[in-house]
Design a protein around this motif. Sequence first.
Motif, mmCIF file in Angstrom:
data_model
loop_
_atom_site.group_PDB
_atom_site.id
_atom_site.type_symbol
_atom_site.label_atom_id
_atom_site.label_comp_id
_atom_site.label_asym_id
_atom_site.label_seq_id
_atom_site.Cartn_x
_atom_site.Cartn_y
_atom_site.Cartn_z
ATOM 1 N N GLN A 184 0.815 -1.209 0.000
ATOM 2 C CA GLN A 184 0.000 0.000 0.000
ATOM 3 C C GLN A 184 0.854 1.267 0.000
ATOM 4 O OE1 GLN A 184 -1.982 -1.244 3.744
ATOM 5 N NE2 GLN A 184 -1.329 0.704 4.619
ATOM 6 N N CYS B 178 0.066 0.383 -4.031
ATOM 7 C CA CYS B 178 -1.274 0.877 -4.358
ATOM 8 C C CYS B 178 -1.346 2.396 -4.273
ATOM 9 C CB CYS B 178 -2.288 0.255 -3.401
ATOM 10 S SG CYS B 178 -3.979 0.811 -3.713
ATOM 11 N N VAL C 242 -6.025 3.300 -10.948
ATOM 12 C CA VAL C 242 -5.843 3.670 -9.546
ATOM 13 C C VAL C 242 -5.263 5.072 -9.408
ATOM 14 C CG1 VAL C 242 -5.757 1.410 -8.457
ATOM 15 C CG2 VAL C 242 -3.718 2.293 -9.583
ATOM 16 N N CYS D 83 0.060 -3.575 -6.419
ATOM 17 C CA CYS D 83 0.137 -3.972 -5.008
ATOM 18 C C CYS D 83 0.718 -5.377 -4.862
ATOM 19 C CB CYS D 83 -1.256 -3.910 -4.368
ATOM 20 S SG CYS D 83 -2.515 -4.874 -5.249
#
Length: 498
Positions: free
Chosen positions: A55, A67, A469, A110
């Motif tokens: 993350q 992420c 994302v 990720c």
Amino acid sequence: MGKTTGFMDYQREESKERNPRVRINDWKEYDAPFSDDVLSRQGARCMDCGTPFCQMGDEINGATTGCPIYNLIPEWNDLAYRGQWKEALKRLLKTNNFPEFTGRVCPAPCEGSCTVAISDPAVAIKSIERAIIDKGFENGWMTPRIPQKRTGQSVAIIGSGPAGLASADQLNQAGHTVTVYERADRAGGLLMYGIPNMKLEKDVVERRIRLLEQEGIDFVLNTEIGKDLSSEELKNQHDAVIFCTGAQKQRDLVIEGRGAKGIHFAMDYLTASTKKIVGTDLKKNEFIDAKGKDVIVIGGGDTGADCIATALRHDCNSVVQFGKHPQLPLARTKGNMWPEYPNVFTVDYAHKEATAKFGEDPRNYSIQTKRFISDDNGDLKELHTVEMEKVRDEDGKFVFYEIPGTEKVWPAQLVFIAIGFEGSEPELLQQAGVKTTNGTVEAKYGEFATNIEKVFAAGDARRGQSLIVWAINEGREVAYKVDHYLTGSTVLPSYLEV
């Protein structure tokens, strides 16, 4: 952490894809979801690292690592292991507006930075994410969140892709009146017409749009800003305007014979195909049919793979994909160490399908197209290529050299150009007076303000072609700044303020 030895006790299990020979006969999603038992085991593999690199959300050597929306991955992995799906959903939605999209079409950086992946296959993060949100809709947990009060201020968002939708969602929840303008007949941007149905079924997109409408967001479709409504009119009608127009100017291949009939941009092909599937009226000659034709896709990325999968479903005679670069290695090299995104050889869904139908992987590497050849009627009949060698020059930069004697002629009646994008379409930006550099809007990340008062920009329009994302990241961040601009403070979260 529910299972302290889970990463040792269980192996990674891949999602159960439908049989490639079967699925090329329909347009349904190719990926089948995990059972609850499998999901629990996969969640148990998460190590609950002291520093969860999954993350981290950064870029290393130009590639996304971790992420970018900082999903609370270890937390909802543990909740999935325990079967606490509603709690897992709450944690997932704290950072991600649209997990049903990222859980299907995100390339999952990720997983590349998962600590387990140092020596073993990564935790199946993407599959768990998709399962959480799908259970949320299936169990009726995804209900409209109606803002209790309105600020009396309005925001116009141009473009309904993931950046536009994320900013709309955030600003609506902050109490502003939000209107999203979309030139197509359906909202969703590339989620609707750019990503094929077998990767993201369109009822999944429309389900989310309906929910956003129920929450108070107004979608104005079939309206192109700059033509149907000027940018100046939009500014006069709203307190703030956000450009989320994407990076839709496709990069062309300008070589001999480019004018032959049968050469198309990849996105034109994919868009028209989806329009036909969902029942949208097509313009004359807009639909491109690959049935019975020899198809060549120029470009080795995801968009090119989507063209392969689409051509197979159109029952093409053959399909080949050209890549400029050599085939990637089977394992990480010393120059591509964890936690960077793993630049390794993979077999995408489309390549599995082409192999199943024609008996071989459709990809050809280190290929450069030299010219297109048409027949007497101007229809494409073949193209000529040469193989390339990729080497480092004395400055350490990669250069490509043609290899003499490797020229080849390929039969082709259809060619799709999928070599990337050059930024936003310039007409609207020029009309609005928004400054650009190399086709993208000049707006500093973290500020998102353009040179025009009360006009902001986010997503691919600002950063260039990127991942879904990052679009969600920018949509949320621009909402944070716009809310502060309108009210002097903000109730919205920011990744940058964590």
